[in-house]
Design a protein around this motif. Structure first.
Motif, PDB file in Angstrom:
ATOM      1  N   GLN A  31      52.781  -0.079  -3.410  1.00 25.03           N
ATOM      2  CA  GLN A  31      51.741  -0.865  -3.925  1.00 25.03           C
ATOM      3  C   GLN A  31      51.141  -0.947  -4.965  1.00 25.03           C
ATOM      4  O   GLN A  31      50.492  -2.136  -4.954  1.00 25.03           O
ATOM      5  CB  GLN A  31      50.533   0.082  -2.113  1.00 25.03           C
ATOM      6  CG  GLN A  31      51.309  -0.740  -1.115  1.00 25.03           C
ATOM      7  CD  GLN A  31      50.136   0.326   0.467  1.00 25.03           C
ATOM      8  OE1 GLN A  31      49.788   0.643  -0.064  1.00 25.03           O
ATOM      9  NE2 GLN A  31      51.066   0.209   1.310  1.00 25.03           N
ATOM     10  N   LEU A  32      51.493   0.054  -4.840  1.00 24.73           N
ATOM     11  CA  LEU A  32      50.576   0.417  -6.536  1.00 24.73           C
ATOM     12  C   LEU A  32      50.652  -0.751  -7.782  1.00 24.73           C
ATOM     13  O   LEU A  32      50.900  -1.501  -8.378  1.00 24.73           O
ATOM     14  CB  LEU A  32      50.552   0.926  -7.145  1.00 24.73           C
ATOM     15  CG  LEU A  32      49.688   2.503  -6.690  1.00 24.73           C
ATOM     16  CD1 LEU A  32      50.252   3.830  -8.163  1.00 24.73           C
ATOM     17  CD2 LEU A  32      48.036   2.084  -7.323  1.00 24.73           C
ATOM     18  N   SER A  87      47.714  12.502  -6.124  1.00 25.68           N
ATOM     19  CA  SER A  87      49.110  12.976  -6.378  1.00 25.68           C
ATOM     20  C   SER A  87      49.388  11.378  -4.808  1.00 25.68           C
ATOM     21  O   SER A  87      49.988  10.911  -5.150  1.00 25.68           O
ATOM     22  CB  SER A  87      49.688  13.762  -5.657  1.00 25.68           C
ATOM     23  OG  SER A  87      49.658  14.743  -7.118  1.00 25.68           O
ATOM     24  N   ALA A  88      48.973  11.664  -3.939  1.00 23.80           N
ATOM     25  CA  ALA A  88      48.439  10.491  -2.448  1.00 23.80           C
ATOM     26  C   ALA A  88      48.164   9.060  -3.176  1.00 23.80           C
ATOM     27  O   ALA A  88      49.235   8.713  -3.328  1.00 23.80           O
ATOM     28  CB  ALA A  88      47.407  11.259  -1.722  1.00 23.80           C
ATOM     29  N   SER A  89      47.384   9.298  -3.859  1.00 21.84           N
ATOM     30  CA  SER A  89      46.950   7.774  -4.562  1.00 21.84           C
ATOM     31  C   SER A  89      47.923   6.996  -5.338  1.00 21.84           C
ATOM     32  O   SER A  89      48.515   6.153  -5.641  1.00 21.84           O
ATOM     33  CB  SER A  89      45.826   8.188  -5.404  1.00 21.84           C
ATOM     34  OG  SER A  89      44.970   8.303  -4.647  1.00 21.84           O
ATOM     35  N   LEU A  90      48.600   7.742  -6.292  1.00 17.46           N
ATOM     36  CA  LEU A  90      49.739   7.542  -6.908  1.00 17.46           C
ATOM     37  C   LEU A  90      50.738   7.117  -6.388  1.00 17.46           C
ATOM     38  O   LEU A  90      51.610   6.375  -6.128  1.00 17.46           O
ATOM     39  CB  LEU A  90      50.300   8.438  -8.433  1.00 17.46           C
ATOM     40  CG  LEU A  90      51.330   8.118  -9.183  1.00 17.46           C
ATOM     41  CD1 LEU A  90      50.758   6.494  -9.668  1.00 17.46           C
ATOM     42  CD2 LEU A  90      51.979   9.680 -10.084  1.00 17.46           C
ATOM     43  N   GLY A  91      51.015   8.275  -4.889  1.00 16.32           N
ATOM     44  CA  GLY A  91      52.397   7.918  -4.493  1.00 16.32           C
ATOM     45  C   GLY A  91      54.039   8.676  -4.736  1.00 16.32           C
ATOM     46  O   GLY A  91      54.137   9.286  -3.655  1.00 16.32           O
ATOM     47  N   ALA A  92      53.036  10.124  -5.375  1.00 15.09           N
ATOM     48  CA  ALA A  92      53.859  11.398  -5.643  1.00 15.09           C
ATOM     49  C   ALA A  92      53.788  12.706  -4.142  1.00 15.09           C
ATOM     50  O   ALA A  92      53.190  13.072  -4.193  1.00 15.09           O
ATOM     51  CB  ALA A  92      53.410  11.982  -7.061  1.00 15.09           C
TER      52      ALA A  92
END
Length: 151
Positions: A31-32, A87-92
């Motif tokens: 998504q990013l 981390s969740a926002s990055l997708g990690a």
């Protein structure tokens, strides 16, 4: 030149697919990537760079907090919560999951559990950083090729 761009695109797709298959990244990272466009061509690189700078500080601070006796588990829990969110926002995905477990250790005030999880968190961070450094290098290569084609 077009073949080179296609090869780089293939390498990027393969790397991201591998990271998703391994659970290192989740669909949030895709998504990013979709938010990046011609008006903001370095969006993902900037987000990743900020994440890395912020993460190093947070991980070091967690280590310092856990080495004090007794640790302030409430403050540590807040820091881990922030790290989980970024981390969740990055997708990690792996790092976010480890943060959830680390928060459980904070809530039970289990210093040994927290130290063990922090070690796993450091390892997961290093793996993610190495893989995303490769990704960023490929992205840079792709941009240079595309710029060369536009001339």
């Amino acid at each position: 030149m077009e073949a080179q761009v296609a090869n780089v695109n293939q390498a990027i797709d393969s790397l991201l697919q591998q990271l998703e298959n391994e659970g290192v990244l989740d669909e949030q990272f895709q998504q990013l990537l979709q938010l990046q466009d011609d008006s903001n061509p370095d969006f993902v690189a900037e987000v990743v760079q900020l994440y890395f700078e912020d993460s190093v500080q947070k991980i070091e601070r967690m280590g310092a907090m856990l080495s004090s006796a007794p640790p302030d588990f409430k403050e540590l829990d807040q820091l881990v919560h922030q790290f989980k969110g970024s981390s969740a926002s990055l997708g990690a995905a792996t790092i976010a999951q480890l943060c959830i477990k680390l928060r459980e250790g904070c809530q039970t005030q289990n210093q040994q559990m927290c130290l063990a999880l922090l070690g796993q968190l450091r390892d997961a961070y290093c793996l993610l950083k190495n893989k995303l450094d490769i990704f960023m290098g490929l992205e840079q290569q792709r941009k240079q090729l595309l710029a060369g084609m536009a001339r």
